[in-house]
Design an enzyme around this catalytic site. Structure first.
Site, PDB file in Angstrom:
ATOM      1  N   GLU A 241      -5.324  -4.681  10.695  1.00 25.82           N
ATOM      2  CA  GLU A 241      -4.288  -3.674  10.903  1.00 25.82           C
ATOM      3  C   GLU A 241      -4.582  -2.880  12.170  1.00 25.82           C
ATOM      4  O   GLU A 241      -5.360  -1.923  12.139  1.00 25.82           O
ATOM      5  CB  GLU A 241      -4.248  -2.704   9.717  1.00 25.82           C
ATOM      6  CG  GLU A 241      -3.925  -3.353   8.392  1.00 25.82           C
ATOM      7  CD  GLU A 241      -3.363  -2.339   7.403  1.00 25.82           C
ATOM      8  OE1 GLU A 241      -2.247  -2.559   6.933  1.00 25.82           O
ATOM      9  OE2 GLU A 241      -4.019  -1.327   7.140  1.00 25.82           O
TER      10      GLU A 241
ATOM     11  N   GLU B 233      -6.675   4.948   7.796  1.00 24.14           N
ATOM     12  CA  GLU B 233      -6.438   6.363   7.466  1.00 24.14           C
ATOM     13  C   GLU B 233      -7.663   6.951   6.762  1.00 24.14           C
ATOM     14  O   GLU B 233      -7.990   8.124   6.954  1.00 24.14           O
ATOM     15  CB  GLU B 233      -5.159   6.490   6.615  1.00 24.14           C
ATOM     16  CG  GLU B 233      -3.916   6.290   7.485  1.00 24.14           C
ATOM     17  CD  GLU B 233      -2.706   5.723   6.769  1.00 24.14           C
ATOM     18  OE1 GLU B 233      -2.657   5.753   5.520  1.00 24.14           O
ATOM     19  OE2 GLU B 233      -1.789   5.226   7.464  1.00 24.14           O
TER      20      GLU B 233
ATOM     21  N   GLY C 220       2.582   2.407  10.676  1.00 25.33           N
ATOM     22  CA  GLY C 220       3.543   3.485  10.465  1.00 25.33           C
ATOM     23  C   GLY C 220       4.239   3.938  11.738  1.00 25.33           C
ATOM     24  O   GLY C 220       4.875   4.982  11.764  1.00 25.33           O
TER      25      GLY C 220
ATOM     26  N   SER D 201       3.465  -1.964  10.362  1.00 22.49           N
ATOM     27  CA  SER D 201       4.909  -2.050  10.573  1.00 22.49           C
ATOM     28  C   SER D 201       5.495  -3.414  10.223  1.00 22.49           C
ATOM     29  O   SER D 201       6.421  -3.892  10.887  1.00 22.49           O
ATOM     30  CB  SER D 201       5.273  -1.647  12.008  1.00 22.49           C
ATOM     31  OG  SER D 201       4.865  -0.304  12.258  1.00 22.49           O
TER      32      SER D 201
ATOM     33  N   HIS E  49      -9.395   1.346   4.918  1.00 27.52           N
ATOM     34  CA  HIS E  49      -8.110   1.573   5.592  1.00 27.52           C
ATOM     35  C   HIS E  49      -8.319   2.554   6.742  1.00 27.52           C
ATOM     36  O   HIS E  49      -9.105   3.495   6.635  1.00 27.52           O
ATOM     37  CB  HIS E  49      -7.078   2.122   4.602  1.00 27.52           C
ATOM     38  CG  HIS E  49      -5.699   2.111   5.175  1.00 27.52           C
ATOM     39  ND1 HIS E  49      -5.272   3.077   6.063  1.00 27.52           N
ATOM     40  CD2 HIS E  49      -4.687   1.235   5.037  1.00 27.52           C
ATOM     41  CE1 HIS E  49      -4.036   2.787   6.429  1.00 27.52           C
ATOM     42  NE2 HIS E  49      -3.653   1.669   5.826  1.00 27.52           N
TER      43      HIS E  49
ATOM     44  N   ASN F 178       0.881  -1.182   0.000  1.00 31.56           N
ATOM     45  CA  ASN F 178       0.000   0.000   0.000  1.00 31.56           C
ATOM     46  C   ASN F 178       0.910   1.222   0.000  1.00 31.56           C
ATOM     47  O   ASN F 178       1.502   1.551   1.018  1.00 31.56           O
ATOM     48  CB  ASN F 178      -0.885  -0.050   1.249  1.00 31.56           C
ATOM     49  CG  ASN F 178      -1.642   1.246   1.473  1.00 31.56           C
ATOM     50  OD1 ASN F 178      -1.771   2.071   0.563  1.00 31.56           O
ATOM     51  ND2 ASN F 178      -2.144   1.429   2.688  1.00 31.56           N
ATOM     52  N   TRP F 179       0.991   1.878  -1.139  1.00 32.18           N
ATOM     53  CA  TRP F 179       1.946   2.994  -1.259  1.00 32.18           C
ATOM     54  C   TRP F 179       1.425   4.311  -0.717  1.00 32.18           C
ATOM     55  O   TRP F 179       2.149   5.307  -0.708  1.00 32.18           O
ATOM     56  CB  TRP F 179       2.370   3.154  -2.723  1.00 32.18           C
ATOM     57  CG  TRP F 179       3.249   2.034  -3.195  1.00 32.18           C
ATOM     58  CD1 TRP F 179       3.765   1.011  -2.435  1.00 32.18           C
ATOM     59  CD2 TRP F 179       3.713   1.811  -4.525  1.00 32.18           C
ATOM     60  NE1 TRP F 179       4.517   0.179  -3.212  1.00 32.18           N
ATOM     61  CE2 TRP F 179       4.504   0.645  -4.500  1.00 32.18           C
ATOM     62  CE3 TRP F 179       3.542   2.484  -5.738  1.00 32.18           C
ATOM     63  CZ2 TRP F 179       5.128   0.133  -5.641  1.00 32.18           C
ATOM     64  CZ3 TRP F 179       4.154   1.978  -6.868  1.00 32.18           C
ATOM     65  CH2 TRP F 179       4.946   0.817  -6.816  1.00 32.18           C
ATOM     66  N   LYS F 180       0.160   4.326  -0.316  1.00 34.10           N
ATOM     67  CA  LYS F 180      -0.403   5.551   0.273  1.00 34.10           C
ATOM     68  C   LYS F 180      -0.109   6.745  -0.646  1.00 34.10           C
ATOM     69  O   LYS F 180      -0.133   6.603  -1.856  1.00 34.10           O
ATOM     70  CB  LYS F 180       0.144   5.758   1.695  1.00 34.10           C
ATOM     71  CG  LYS F 180       0.021   4.493   2.542  1.00 34.10           C
ATOM     72  CD  LYS F 180       0.287   4.709   3.999  1.00 34.10           C
ATOM     73  CE  LYS F 180       0.090   3.397   4.753  1.00 34.10           C
ATOM     74  NZ  LYS F 180       0.170   3.538   6.190  1.00 34.10           N
TER      75      LYS F 180
ATOM     76  N   GLY G  99       2.806  -0.992   4.220  1.00 33.89           N
ATOM     77  CA  GLY G  99       3.016   0.385   3.787  1.00 33.89           C
ATOM     78  C   GLY G  99       4.485   0.666   3.557  1.00 33.89           C
ATOM     79  O   GLY G  99       5.049   0.350   2.502  1.00 33.89           O
ATOM     80  N   GLY G 100       5.124   1.250   4.561  1.00 31.81           N
ATOM     81  CA  GLY G 100       6.501   1.739   4.448  1.00 31.81           C
ATOM     82  C   GLY G 100       7.484   0.804   3.758  1.00 31.81           C
ATOM     83  O   GLY G 100       8.197   1.219   2.827  1.00 31.81           O
TER      84      GLY G 100
HETATM   85  P1  PGA Z   1       2.928   0.352   7.541  1.00 31.09           P
HETATM   86  O1  PGA Z   1       1.468   0.601   6.927  1.00 31.09           O
HETATM   87  O2  PGA Z   1       3.402  -0.954   6.983  1.00 31.09           O
HETATM   88  O3  PGA Z   1       3.746   1.517   7.062  1.00 31.09           O
HETATM   89  O4  PGA Z   1       2.774   0.310   9.028  1.00 31.09           O
HETATM   90  C1  PGA Z   1       0.561  -0.460   6.772  1.00 31.09           C
HETATM   91  C2  PGA Z   1      -0.717   0.036   6.183  1.00 31.09           C
HETATM   92  O5  PGA Z   1      -1.150   1.154   6.527  1.00 31.09           O
HETATM   93  O6  PGA Z   1      -1.352  -0.659   5.368  1.00 31.09           O
END
Ligand code: PGA
Length: 256
Positions: A167, A97, A173, A213, A95, A10-12, A234-235
């Protein structure tokens, strides 16, 4: 029932159109040896077409990060499921966010899940509790409720197309990941909710990811858990070598 492991990046709101395409051109050969793992990249909307084109023939799938539930309409700034058809295989829905910043609710998550399925898009439905809920011992009740609400009205046949991503919000993050045992336990609970709704066969076939994470250093431990079928990342998915390592370790842990 063996479940095909699935790693989704997930590149956000990272990587421009050009950066996204350059990245997947380098990524594709790195992931080529791991076809036993389903590999998905979820770039920003404007990069979807270019990334889909660049990944043709590689076996790597493309996902969107969000969408509206209506097929079209006066919804300035929104992207309809009809617009994703042909560009994306998957769409992330719910998600945390989007729940926190974009007014996503259990109700809109459910509408979007149904709309995705109606347009041959596979939803990755994200659920997870806050730190306060976690500390108050409310995780199972809250996350179980999110899952039940998200799946309302979906058929057993629909469930073959659905991925659930657990999640915990406090782990996204932050570098503060849930322990593998904790994640396995909540994901087992989620599978129990699916079992209650659809029975054992569907529950045993439903893929449930962990996210929050995830990185190469902890991937093997997560993927060695029997309930965990993959990662929503994500990251770490923004880095070529980390993405490759995540997929390699998933393949190793699951023996595929
Ligand atoms: P993260 O994000 O791996 O950077 O913690 C995961 C996500 O939000 O899907």
């Amino acid at each position: 029932m063996t479940r095909i492991p699935v790693i989704a990046g997930n590149w956000k709101m990272y990587k421009t159109h050009a950066e996204s395409i350059a990245f997947v051109q380098e990524l594709a050969p790195l992931l080529a040896d791991y076809s036993g793992v389903e590999r998905v990249v979820c770039p920003t909307f404007i990069a979807l077409a270019g990334v889909a084109e660049a990944l043709k023939g590689t076996g790597i799938k493309v996902g969107a990060q969000q969408m509206h539930w209506e097929p079209q309409g006066a919804f300035t700034s929104q992207i309809a499921p009809t617009m994703l058809q042909g560009l994306a295989d998957y769409v992330i829905i719910g998600h945390s966010e989007c729940r926190a910043y974009l007014a996503e609710t259990d109700e809109t998550v459910n509408k979007k899940a149904k709309a995705a399925l109606a347009h041959a898009l596979k939803p990755i439905i994200a659920v997870g509790e806050s730190l306060a809920q976690n500390e108050a011992g409310e995780t199972d009740a809250f996350v179980g409720g999110q899952v039940t609400a998200a799946l309302a009205g979906l058929s057993a046949a629909d469930m073959a197309q659905v991925i659930i991503a657990y999640e915990p919000i406090w782990a996204i993050g932050t570098g503060k990941n849930a322990s593998a045992a904790q994640a396995n336990s909540v994901i087992g609970m989620i599978r129990g909710v699916v079992r209650g709704l659809y029975g054992e066969t569907v529950a045993a076939a439903t893929r449930i990811q962990y996210g929050g994470s995830v990185k190469p250093e902890n991937m093997l431990e997560y993927m060695s858990q029997p309930e965990i079928d993959g990662g929503l990342v994500g990251g770490a998915s923004l880095k070529l070598n980390d993405f490759k390592e995540l997929v390699r370790l998933a393949a190793q842990a699951k023996g595929v």
